[in-house]
Design a protein around this motif. Structure first.
Motif, PDB file in Angstrom:
ATOM      1  N   ILE A   1       6.275  28.816  87.931  1.00 56.41           N
ATOM      2  CA  ILE A   1       7.378  28.522  88.849  1.00 56.41           C
ATOM      3  C   ILE A   1       6.786  28.084  90.177  1.00 56.41           C
ATOM      4  O   ILE A   1       5.948  28.776  90.761  1.00 56.41           O
TER       5      ILE A   1
ATOM      6  N   GLY B   1      11.079  26.195  93.062  1.00 59.62           N
ATOM      7  CA  GLY B   1      11.863  26.710  91.939  1.00 59.62           C
ATOM      8  C   GLY B   1      11.695  25.965  90.634  1.00 59.62           C
ATOM      9  O   GLY B   1      12.214  26.402  89.601  1.00 59.62           O
TER      10      GLY B   1
ATOM     11  N   THR C   1      10.309  24.981  87.174  1.00 61.01           N
ATOM     12  CA  THR C   1       9.660  25.830  86.181  1.00 61.01           C
ATOM     13  C   THR C   1       9.075  25.002  85.033  1.00 61.01           C
ATOM     14  O   THR C   1       9.480  23.867  84.787  1.00 61.01           O
TER      15      THR C   1
ATOM     16  N   SER D   1      11.388  33.610  87.001  1.00 63.52           N
ATOM     17  CA  SER D   1      12.211  33.495  88.199  1.00 63.52           C
ATOM     18  C   SER D   1      11.475  34.157  89.361  1.00 63.52           C
ATOM     19  O   SER D   1      10.470  34.838  89.165  1.00 63.52           O
TER      20      SER D   1
END
Length: 110
Positions: free
Chosen positions: A50, A54, A56, A69
């Protein structure tokens, strides 16, 4: 810099676990993080990544089952693992740049 993983354990195939990685000693929200794993006799592999914004990325074999996350307010990175199978068993490490945590063991029984 310190990365401390937690959340590993023993789970039956098909079960779920959530790993956490508490980070200290760096500007958390400016950095990307990854989860790697290593099983006995196997090469280390990057499971999920990540970035600071943000974005991924996932190892093909975990796509749709694992979710990475981050919580910038808590300086913590998570790895939600669902539908676990025996091939997911390994020591999981939280990493950033050249820094690695101590690892947390995930064991999956059939």
């Amino acid at each position: 810099v310190q990365l401390v993983e937690s959340g590993g354990g023993l789970v039956q195939a098909g079960g779920s676990l959530r790993l956490s990685c508490k980070v200290s000693g760096m500007v958390f929200n400016a950095n990307g993080f990854a989860w790697h794993r290593q099983a006995p006799g196997k090469q280390r592999e990057r499971v999920a990544l990540i970035l600071s914004g943000g974005t991924t990325d996932y190892l093909d074999s975990v796509k749709g089952r694992f979710t990475i996350s981050r919580d910038n307010a808590k300086n913590t990175v998570y790895l939600e693992m669902n539908s676990l199978n025996v091939s997911d068993a390994a020591v999981y490490y939280c990493t950033t740049d050249v820094y690695w945590g101590q690892g947390t063991q995930v064991t999956v029984t059939s």
